[in-house]
Structures are given as structure tokens and as C-alpha cells.
Design a protein around this motif. Sequence first.
Motif, PDB file in Angstrom:
ATOM      1  N   VAL A  46       0.870  -1.170   0.000  1.00 27.72           N
ATOM      2  CA  VAL A  46       0.000   0.000   0.000  1.00 27.72           C
ATOM      3  C   VAL A  46       0.905   1.217   0.000  1.00 27.72           C
ATOM      4  O   VAL A  46       1.808   1.314   0.823  1.00 27.72           O
ATOM      5  CB  VAL A  46      -0.873   0.048   1.263  1.00 27.72           C
ATOM      6  CG1 VAL A  46      -1.794   1.246   1.204  1.00 27.72           C
ATOM      7  CG2 VAL A  46      -1.656  -1.222   1.401  1.00 27.72           C
ATOM      8  N   VAL A  47       0.652   2.119  -0.923  1.00 31.94           N
ATOM      9  CA  VAL A  47       1.580   3.222  -1.126  1.00 31.94           C
ATOM     10  C   VAL A  47       1.092   4.508  -0.491  1.00 31.94           C
ATOM     11  O   VAL A  47      -0.073   4.862  -0.602  1.00 31.94           O
ATOM     12  CB  VAL A  47       1.792   3.472  -2.623  1.00 31.94           C
ATOM     13  CG1 VAL A  47       2.779   4.612  -2.842  1.00 31.94           C
ATOM     14  CG2 VAL A  47       2.275   2.209  -3.285  1.00 31.94           C
TER      15      VAL A  47
ATOM     16  N   GLN B  22      -8.427   7.866   1.484  1.00 27.88           N
ATOM     17  CA  GLN B  22      -7.047   7.599   1.095  1.00 27.88           C
ATOM     18  C   GLN B  22      -7.042   6.562  -0.006  1.00 27.88           C
ATOM     19  O   GLN B  22      -7.814   5.608   0.040  1.00 27.88           O
ATOM     20  CB  GLN B  22      -6.322   7.040   2.319  1.00 27.88           C
ATOM     21  CG  GLN B  22      -4.877   7.437   2.422  1.00 27.88           C
ATOM     22  CD  GLN B  22      -4.122   6.426   3.243  1.00 27.88           C
ATOM     23  OE1 GLN B  22      -4.531   6.114   4.362  1.00 27.88           O
ATOM     24  NE2 GLN B  22      -3.046   5.905   2.702  1.00 27.88           N
TER      25      GLN B  22
ATOM     26  N   VAL C 240      -5.619   3.475  -2.332  1.00 27.90           N
ATOM     27  CA  VAL C 240      -4.789   2.277  -2.283  1.00 27.90           C
ATOM     28  C   VAL C 240      -4.664   1.774  -3.701  1.00 27.90           C
ATOM     29  O   VAL C 240      -5.669   1.607  -4.394  1.00 27.90           O
ATOM     30  CB  VAL C 240      -5.439   1.185  -1.431  1.00 27.90           C
ATOM     31  CG1 VAL C 240      -4.534  -0.017  -1.374  1.00 27.90           C
ATOM     32  CG2 VAL C 240      -5.721   1.702  -0.048  1.00 27.90           C
ATOM     33  N   VAL C 241      -3.432   1.546  -4.141  1.00 31.76           N
ATOM     34  CA  VAL C 241      -3.203   1.250  -5.543  1.00 31.76           C
ATOM     35  C   VAL C 241      -2.994  -0.232  -5.790  1.00 31.76           C
ATOM     36  O   VAL C 241      -2.279  -0.892  -5.049  1.00 31.76           O
ATOM     37  CB  VAL C 241      -1.958   2.007  -6.045  1.00 31.76           C
ATOM     38  CG1 VAL C 241      -1.718   1.726  -7.510  1.00 31.76           C
ATOM     39  CG2 VAL C 241      -2.117   3.482  -5.792  1.00 31.76           C
TER      40      VAL C 241
ATOM     41  N   LEU D 277     -10.974   4.040   2.505  1.00 32.95           N
ATOM     42  CA  LEU D 277     -10.011   3.692   1.475  1.00 32.95           C
ATOM     43  C   LEU D 277     -10.695   3.738   0.116  1.00 32.95           C
ATOM     44  O   LEU D 277     -11.851   3.330  -0.024  1.00 32.95           O
ATOM     45  CB  LEU D 277      -9.532   2.270   1.723  1.00 32.95           C
ATOM     46  CG  LEU D 277      -8.161   2.018   2.348  1.00 32.95           C
ATOM     47  CD1 LEU D 277      -7.665   3.165   3.196  1.00 32.95           C
ATOM     48  CD2 LEU D 277      -8.176   0.719   3.131  1.00 32.95           C
TER      49      LEU D 277
ATOM     50  N   TRP E 100      -3.323   0.883  10.253  1.00 35.28           N
ATOM     51  CA  TRP E 100      -3.848  -0.342   9.620  1.00 35.28           C
ATOM     52  C   TRP E 100      -3.068  -1.566  10.069  1.00 35.28           C
ATOM     53  O   TRP E 100      -3.315  -2.664   9.586  1.00 35.28           O
ATOM     54  CB  TRP E 100      -3.809  -0.224   8.091  1.00 35.28           C
ATOM     55  CG  TRP E 100      -4.810   0.742   7.571  1.00 35.28           C
ATOM     56  CD1 TRP E 100      -4.567   2.007   7.128  1.00 35.28           C
ATOM     57  CD2 TRP E 100      -6.227   0.542   7.462  1.00 35.28           C
ATOM     58  NE1 TRP E 100      -5.736   2.595   6.750  1.00 35.28           N
ATOM     59  CE2 TRP E 100      -6.774   1.728   6.946  1.00 35.28           C
ATOM     60  CE3 TRP E 100      -7.080  -0.520   7.760  1.00 35.28           C
ATOM     61  CZ2 TRP E 100      -8.138   1.892   6.717  1.00 35.28           C
ATOM     62  CZ3 TRP E 100      -8.430  -0.369   7.525  1.00 35.28           C
ATOM     63  CH2 TRP E 100      -8.944   0.836   7.009  1.00 35.28           C
TER      64      TRP E 100
END
Lengths: 354, 354
Positions: free
Chosen positions: A111-112, B109, B111-112, B79, A132
Amino acid sequence: MSDDKVIPLTKDSRTQARPLTLKDVSLASGVSEMTVSRVLRNRGDVSDATREKVLRAAKELGYVPNRIAGALASNQVNLVAVIIPSLSNMVFPEVLTGISEVLDETPLQSVVGVTNYLPEKEEQVLFQMLSWRPSGVIIAGIEHSDASRAMLAASGIPVVEIMDTDGECIDSVVGISHRRAGREMAAQIARYGYRRIGFLGTKMPMDHRARKRFEGFTEALAKEGIEVAAQEFYDGGSSLAKGRELTECILTRCPDLDFIYYSNDMIGAGGLLYLLDKGIDVPGQIGLAGFNGSELLDGISVKLATMDAGRRETGRKAAEIVLERNEEGNGAEHRRVELTPQIQFGDTLRRKGH
Amino acid sequence: MSDDKVIPLTKDSRTQARPLTLKDVSLASGVSEMTVSRVLRNRGDVSDATREKVLRAAKELGYVPNRIAGALASNQVNLVAVIIPSLSNMVFPEVLTGISEVLDETPLQSVVGVTNYLPEKEEQVLFQMLSWRPSGVIIAGIEHSDASRAMLAASGIPVVEIMDTDGECIDSVVGISHRRAGREMAAQIARYGYRRIGFLGTKMPMDHRARKRFEGFTEALAKEGIEVAAQEFYDGGSSLAKGRELTECILTRCPDLDFIYYSNDMIGAGGLLYLLDKGIDVPGQIGLAGFNGSELLDGISVKLATMDAGRRETGRKAAEIVLERNEEGNGAEHRRVELTPQIQFGDTLRRKGH
DNA sequence: TTGAAAGCGCTAACAT
DNA sequence: ATGTTAGCGCTTTCAA
């Protein structure tokens, strides 16, 4: 971009009200929730018959497990937090690629988080990420705020700092010594007879690695009795255009330079293109070197001298360390991996006058 | 990279055994868990005195909330899943940047997940992502496997497909029509008098957007009675070097081309550099155009004609839609946003003979 | 091989 | 303004 047409659609969907739970699958398959859970995770002994039943039911219903619940119950989160300064500099996506390559073969997933080179933002992102409860943290650089270091140290999870080995690490570190990279390039340049040397790079407070290269560079030159003849710093992203502009600038101020060291290949290539356009002989009249080993720019007719920072490799190694540290029992030691980049001479760095 | 030194450190840490919980903060501050929770989330009425106490205790202990538990209890996961084919093509990091810009001002946020252009991998990544019950999904392209579409449709969360509007979307879509982009470029090229036109691009099954541009391109040329005179396809990533190589290749086969359309700026720029090196007059003898509007390459002395696909803008808009869809009550309609890219003529596309 | 019970750490909903 | 209770959906643990 000109006008954007915004056309609200009419069709109404949002089908599902409540996401399915294990219980739904349990009911549909006539098997206890516990057994369903076992089947879905390939755990424990389940008869082939029930396994079949459960799998079919899950598939038919379109069940997607709820990892939030799973993670809470098992106290296991298969996420690795990766914290980098930027996505605009290809260096970082390349590291991410290396990380993914390794993690793809495992249950872990990265996760970036992006910090924009801001320590404060880094702190926030880190806090978010740690909340998290990831299985590990891979973070760019070894310069962090006290609060960030404290969080990392206290987290109790593997922390791998990457891309810089010049300093103390919290847990493990993978990367190169940028001081040494700067030193070695300087030594080579001096050895090849260059004396009027310019430097062109990003504003330093932003980028510790660029700063360290510069420090190593000037230090090694000093040892040869050479001082940097001119330097130019810039804000913001690197681009060919910026390299052009700054090269023109530094050569106007200091036309007798015989070498320019750039803090990265992108501005180096910009400078190179500028000089070629001007009909200036490279490296006859002026030698050039960049940093990174960007394959991206390989198609320019004259190849810029550079040094490969081993980004993919760094990502891979960092991911491997996180994996290793997650395998309990295993030695799980702190690791320090220093990659040693080699100078790639290209066409722009050769003995002066040859 | 040569040898990698691997130096295991000796110092022993891994300080913390059990991560802190709300309860620890509750005990330390002498306030109920519930109130602690309220303080930490700025929710409900809490007296300044207790707020102080709690905040101090939390800070001193170094408490990091457990979002896994929070998410499970509140059924809210802040997310947004972002699914893209690759990180090596700067197009995608740029979209991510746009998304982050918008989400950074919100509790959400991103998440990729990366699919490597593999539908099968996309399915896996999507499943993984959905199992975290994100507040939204932003996914590149509108071509997905049946299973993927089903998952998305059934997820009950906002889904924004991006970067391509040529087809049916599941929920909402933001991007450009690549068919139209190809058509418009073709029309312009024809209008400017070019007739012997070559195309150079990635192997199509990999990349639907490139395929659609090509289709639009040939279709529009056909309307003018022109057929693509030569074409060349390649595997793998785009680079200047590849652009060079393929340009040489296509011109060897077909030396009388008066225009080459490239499926992206990177190979276009490679071709451009090749032609400049050869001393070929661009666009006098041969015109060129790419696609993307990559600022990255702006420093080349001759500016390649292109079309800006609005990647940042696409990311921003997609994020905004996710936000909008998360604000209950609000109209929360399905959205279709078609950005309209403009041709940037640069120096390589002008009326033939002018 | 399967099931039942008891939480994981937090928050919604309801007291007080 | 603060506290109490009852879960969230899953897995661990133990029992059958």
C-alpha cells in the motif's frame, strides 16, 4: 482540455444493500460458518464433499470475504506500507515495481503513501499507515522526524528504510551510499582531467539523497584540490526543459566549464540536448554526467554518463527483508544491504582530450 | 550493480510486544474508552479538560489507533481502491497524483493495485481490494472480465472507470474517447495534406485505449480515402530507444511515408530524435504526432505534436465523483464525464509544404 | 472432520 | 458531558 461534458445517467442500480457475510454462505451451503471459513482459507481438514459445496455456494452468491473482520480476528494484516516522497519521479514507481514483483508471489500486498518530500506529511502518512497495522513498512530515506522514528521503532513491525545508507537506520536498510556515489563520480571526473566543474541539482533541503551526492562530490573534488566552479539549484520537478534552462544559465555565468555533474539523468539529458543543439562538442568541449541510470532516456543519440542506483533491485531486496522478518522463528535479524553502483560512462565521460 | 554487501546488524530491538489499545489510553487518562474514542475522533461533546487529559495520555503512550477494529465497528473504511495496469508508464502515476490531490483534503485515502494489463490479474487485484470494503473503486479502462464487472456491480460501492469513454460503464466514467482522439488526429493530418501515413504502436490486445485510437485513426483516414501505408507494433514498455528502432524499421520498409502517428509520446519522441539525427527534415519531409501530452519530453528542441489526455484532470474528477457518491442524501447520480483533448501541434504537424 | 463459544479493538446507540 | 452495552464479521480455541 476544453469543455467537459457532464452527462448524468438515468439508469438506477446500486444493487446490493448489505454485503454478504460468511453466514450467508453457511446458510446457502448448509455448513457451519466455521467450516466455510476453513474452506475459504484452505485451512485445516475439510472433506472434499463439503469443500465443493461451500466453494460452489460462495461462487454462486458472489461472496467476497471481509478482510477487515478477518484481520481483526486473526490479528494479521497482509499489507506492507510503502512510503515514498513522490510518484512524479520515475525512480519511485520503479522501486514500487521491484517491491510488487516480490510480493506478488506472496500473500502480502503493498500500500503506497506519498509524502511530497514533506517531513510533516510523512508523519501523517506514516500514522495513517500504521493504524492499519501492516506487516511491515518500507520507507524511502533514513531522515525522519523524531516522531516518525519513534512511531516506527515502537510499531513492533519490520521497518526497511531504502535508497540511502548514509546514516543510522531504525531496523533494516537497503540502498546505496549517495555520498560514495558522489565521491566516486568526482574521483573519476578528476582522474579524467576535468578541472572546471559545475554542479546542477535540486534545492537540497528537499532531497537528502541529492544533498549527500553533492557533499560527497565536493568532498572528493576538494581532495584533488578542485573546487566546484559553479552551481545552480532549482525547485520543483526535474524535466528536460529545466535541464536545458539551467545548463544555459550556468554556462552563461561560467562559460569555461569543462564538466557538469547533474543530480539526475532527466536534467542531465536536458542539458545534453541543449549542448547538442548548440553544436557544442560533448564531451570534447564539455563532459557531462547524471545520476540514476534511467533507461527511459536511452534513446538519445549521445548517451549520458550516469550511475545506476539499482531501484528495482532495492525494491526487491526490501520486500524480501519484510518477508523474512515475517517468517517467525527465522533468524529475523536487522539487515543492512549496501548496493554498489558502477559508473556508466556512456558517451559523455571520457579522458579529457581523447 | 556489482556485489551487494549484506551485513547483519547485531543490535536487538523489536521493542513492543502488544500494540496499545484504547483501553490503555483509557486507563492512563482515567476516562472511559468511549470518551477516549470520542476525543480521538473529534466526535460528540467532550469537555476541554478531559480532551486535554486524553490527548496527553495518548501522545505520551504513543498510541496509534487500530483502524481495522474501527472500520469493522463503524462499517466505514476510508479507502479508495485504485486499479491501474502499470506504474512504468508515467500516465498512471499522473492519474494517481490527480486522485491524491483531491483525496488529500478528505478523510479518504487511495490504495493502488497494479494489473500489468492482465485481465486475470485485474480480477485478483479487484477481489483483494474489494475484500477491504473500500469506499469506492477507481479503475482504469472499461474493458473488464465478466467476473470483474459482476464483482464491481455487486459491490454496492461507487465505481468510477477512467481514461476511456468508448463503451458502457458500470457506474460512472471519466476520461476521453480514444476513438475520437484517433479520428481527430487523422482528420487533421489528412486536412494538412499528408497521404502516405504510417502508424506505430503497442500490440493491441494489451492496450484497449491504444487500439481504439488506432481504430478511430484508420476509420477517419478511410473516410478521406486514405489507407494506413505501413504499421509496426511492439511488445513491452515504451521507450525512446524503441521509438527509434521502430521508426527506422518502418521507414526502411516504406521510405516514402510523409507522416507517422505514434501511439504515445515516448516512442514518438524516440522517432523524432532518430529523424533529427539522420538530418531528416521534420515536418518538411515527414510529419509526426504522438499521444498523451507528456510534459516530461518538453525539452526536446523540436516539439512533438500530441494530444493531451488530461490525466491529472481525470484523476481529480474521478476522486470527486467518489466523494460525491459517498455523501449520502446528495443526488449521487451516475456520471459520465467526457474530457475533450485538443491537438497540440508542436513543431511536427503543420500544413504540408508550409 | 465438524461445530460452538468467545473474543479481536473499536464504535453505534442508548443510557445517565 | 460521560458511561454502558452490544455488537461489527471473522478466526482462535476448544470440544465433539
